[in-house]
Design an enzyme around this catalytic site. Structure first.
Site, PDB file in Angstrom:
ATOM      1  N   LYS A 240       0.839  -1.192   0.000  1.00  0.00           N
ATOM      2  CA  LYS A 240       0.000   0.000   0.000  1.00  0.00           C
ATOM      3  C   LYS A 240       0.879   1.249   0.000  1.00  0.00           C
ATOM      4  O   LYS A 240       1.961   1.252   0.588  1.00  0.00           O
ATOM      5  CB  LYS A 240      -0.862   0.047   1.268  1.00  0.00           C
ATOM      6  CG  LYS A 240      -1.955  -0.980   1.386  1.00  0.00           C
ATOM      7  CD  LYS A 240      -2.684  -0.801   2.707  1.00  0.00           C
ATOM      8  CE  LYS A 240      -3.765  -1.832   2.918  1.00  0.00           C
ATOM      9  NZ  LYS A 240      -4.916  -1.649   2.013  1.00  0.00           N
ATOM     10  N   ARG A 314     -10.334 -11.449   2.567  1.00  0.00           N
ATOM     11  CA  ARG A 314     -11.284 -12.468   2.100  1.00  0.00           C
ATOM     12  C   ARG A 314     -10.670 -13.859   2.137  1.00  0.00           C
ATOM     13  O   ARG A 314     -11.392 -14.867   2.206  1.00  0.00           O
ATOM     14  CB  ARG A 314     -11.783 -12.115   0.704  1.00  0.00           C
ATOM     15  CG  ARG A 314     -10.747 -12.141  -0.387  1.00  0.00           C
ATOM     16  CD  ARG A 314     -11.183 -11.399  -1.641  1.00  0.00           C
ATOM     17  NE  ARG A 314     -11.200  -9.956  -1.398  1.00  0.00           N
ATOM     18  CZ  ARG A 314     -11.604  -9.060  -2.296  1.00  0.00           C
ATOM     19  NH1 ARG A 314     -12.028  -9.465  -3.484  1.00  0.00           N
ATOM     20  NH2 ARG A 314     -11.584  -7.779  -2.022  1.00  0.00           N
TER      21      ARG A 314
END
Length: 461
Positions: A240, A314
């Site tokens: 990120k 997820r």
């Protein structure tokens, strides 16, 4: 002696309804209200002094909206703005024939009084509220404490809230309520067939783990909660940028919300067989980090191609959902700070939720309104499922086109739920970027009061 002796009255005043000064005030106090220019606008406060200089009364503006359209959480502004001391609601006209509104006004006070003081001392003492007549004290406190537990966990920075610390908090909650905790940690995750939890967390020197606790009678309906516990997310090898990494202490917000909700359920002693599953990991960068393009095995047996290591939540949820699904619970709910797409669509204050159970969708949406805990149903649009296809594995964990990211994430998770009678996925933000009534800036427990309201209604004692 009045039950509110030595307690300052708070009068709720609606703008545009004649005189703004309550009849109980003296002529001098009424003159003071007029002199100060108090207008009764939403959230406005007028402090009325007595003859000795002490605070005699408080007027609190409700604005011109009727009670149907007015926020029942406005009173959550009071604890921060009022001087220290004891107060009581002296006028309950805004809540007449609406005990839920009075309940929410009281709850909002306690939620608005929250402050995160682990690292910083505050000079001002938070004012105290004497209990309004007819408000269930135990119910207010269990909801406030559950919400504030989640807020605390989210607000604690990652150096003090890693997988070890999240396990310790979970263990403490388990001990308090007499539940039973199992922890599967490190390489034992592979031995127990949780390869995706292990893969996401193995790049960190803080060992990944699965926290699994159960509470309640085995004969009661099975309700399973699954919370994403990514204690910090660098994005992994798909690193990120700094601006996106600054708030990643909140990436365990799903786990925090689930623990807050579980504390409410257990405190209320709802007649359910509760199971809580939290994959607790840190998504770090190292030589052991999983890579874009890797193919991972999953607990369910599906092979998963990694499209981006920054979509790690997820993956850990999928292993936990597959485990929970094995015992076919009556209801399974997962909560996760999962996608930026959800925030693009609905902003930070309105978490989307997904379910194929239409009755569950209707009831949760109704509770969101009743509990003043906003949420919004989004579709599990089957046509987008093809966007998760992979040439070399059973499924890719991210969509190929970049559209509908929150929906495709929910569709990915649905693949790991087959036996569960009813399932819902909540894509929460877990953070209030600005202060609002009853919702201070910082970590926020989203949707858990609505879910608790639903569970309380469905599973009565």
């Amino acid at each position: 002696m009045s039950e509110y002796a030595n307690s300052t009255p708070i009068y709720f005043v609606q703008a545009g309804h004649g005189s703004l000064a309550p009849k109980a005030l003296t002529a001098a106090s009424t003159q003071w209200v007029e002199t100060t220019g108090f207008s009764g606008k939403e959230g406005e406060i007028c402090l009325i002094p007595g003859m000795d200089g002490d605070l005699q009364a408080v007027l609190f503006g409700l604005g011109e909206k009727d009670k149907v359209s007015r926020s029942p959480f406005l009173s959550g502004l009071l604890p921060i703005q009022l001087p220290s001391g004891r107060y009581h609601f002296a006028s309950v006209e805004p809540f007449e024939d609406d005990p839920q509104a009075l309940f929410l006004a009281t709850l909002a006070w306690y939620l608005g009084a929250y402050r995160f003081d682990r690292y910083k001392e505050y000079a001002k003492q938070i004012p105290e509220l004497d209990w309004p007549e007819g408000v269930d004290r135990d119910e207010v406190l269990l909801q406030a404490k559950g919400s504030n537990l989640a807020r605390d966990l989210i607000n604690i920075p990652a150096n003090d809230m890693g997988p070890d610390e999240l396990e310790a908090v979970t263990s403490g909650l388990v001990d308090t309520h007499g539940a039973s905790l199992t922890v599967t940690k490190g390489n034992k995750l592979l031995e127990s067939n949780f390869p995706m939890i292990h893969a996401v967390g193995k790049g960190s020197n803080r060992e990944p783990r699965l926290l699994d606790f159960v509470w309640g009678s085995e004969s009661d309906p099975k309700v399973t909660l699954v919370g994403k516990g990514v204690c910090f997310d660098t994005g992994g090898l798909d690193l990120k940028p700094a601006a996106a990494m600054g708030l990643m202490k909140k990436d365990m917000g799903g786990a925090a919300c689930v623990l807050g909700l579980a504390s409410m359920i257990m405190t209320a002693k709802l007649p359910v067989r509760l199971r809580v599953l939290i994959p607790a990991v840190e998504n770090s960068v190292s030589a052991d980090s999983f890579r874009p393009g890797d193919v991972l095995q999953s607990h369910k047996g599906l092979t998963v191609e990694i499209g981006n290591t920054d979509a790690e939540g997820r993956l850990v949820l999928a292993d936990a959902l597959a485990l929970g699904d094995e015992e076919a619970p009556e209801l399974m709910i997962d909560m996760a700070t999962l996608t930026g797409a959800a925030r693009v669509a609905l902003g930070p204050d309105l978490p989307p939720f997904y379910s194929d159970d239409k009755a569950l969708v209707t009831d949760l949406a109704e509770q969101g309104q009743t509990q003043w805990d906003p949420l919004w149903n989004m579709p599990l649009w089957n046509a987008y499922d093809a966007d998760l296809s992979s040439d070399i594995a059973d499924v890719n964990h991210i969509s190929s086109g970049g559209f509908a990211g929150s929906i495709t994430a929910a569709l990915f998770l649905r693949r790991f739920v087959a036996k569960t009678k009813s399932w819902a996925h909540f894509d929460v933000y877990g953070w209030a970027p600005k202060a609002q009534a009853g919702r201070p800036k910082g970590g926020e427990a989203q949707a858990i009061r609505a879910i608790y309201g639903y569970l309380s209604q469905r599973y009565t004692k």
